[in-house]
Design an enzyme around this catalytic site. Sequence first.
Site, PDB file in Angstrom:
ATOM      1  N   SER A  57       1.040  -1.369   0.168  1.00 52.83           N
ATOM      2  CA  SER A  57      -0.006   0.047  -0.008  1.00 52.83           C
ATOM      3  C   SER A  57       0.702   1.240  -0.041  1.00 52.83           C
ATOM      4  O   SER A  57       0.408   2.374  -0.257  1.00 52.83           O
ATOM      5  CB  SER A  57      -1.131  -0.178   1.274  1.00 52.83           C
ATOM      6  OG  SER A  57      -0.358   0.091   2.354  1.00 52.83           O
ATOM      7  N   LYS A 109       0.337   5.656   6.385  1.00 57.54           N
ATOM      8  CA  LYS A 109      -0.133   5.904   5.170  1.00 57.54           C
ATOM      9  C   LYS A 109       0.633   7.506   4.835  1.00 57.54           C
ATOM     10  O   LYS A 109       1.130   8.042   5.785  1.00 57.54           O
ATOM     11  CB  LYS A 109      -1.788   6.290   5.163  1.00 57.54           C
ATOM     12  CG  LYS A 109      -2.300   4.977   5.455  1.00 57.54           C
ATOM     13  CD  LYS A 109      -2.116   3.950   4.405  1.00 57.54           C
ATOM     14  CE  LYS A 109      -2.775   2.810   4.763  1.00 57.54           C
ATOM     15  NZ  LYS A 109      -2.437   1.690   3.765  1.00 57.54           N
TER      16      LYS A 109
END
Length: 121
Positions: A57, A109
Amino acid sequence: GKGFRPDEDPEPERRTFWEKLWSKENREDLVFFVGVFAATLVVRTFLVEPRYIPSESMFPTFEVGDQLLVDKASRRVMEHPARRGEVVVFAPPDALVARGYSRGDAFIKRVVAVGGDTVEK
């Protein structure tokens, strides 16, 4: 042969585990070990925490298996909001916990927008 002397104990001295552990010959090592353990606990709890990247990710910034040290101190000291482009680590929101994620999981993230920004596809 060897004769028995009344001033000697024929049985060797029996000491408990804790007496052996805290004996004079082990005390310095034990104090050192406890000190290192305590320092590690403080550093990991308040300053930095090791993390690894489990998925793609964050590719290409991080690859699967990359290891990082997450800075926990600067957020507490500076208390600034996340900035666009920063990499942040956070616990899963309630909606993801309801879907089976653990509160102990960490999400890593990149911030793509901040308050007032519009994100388009």
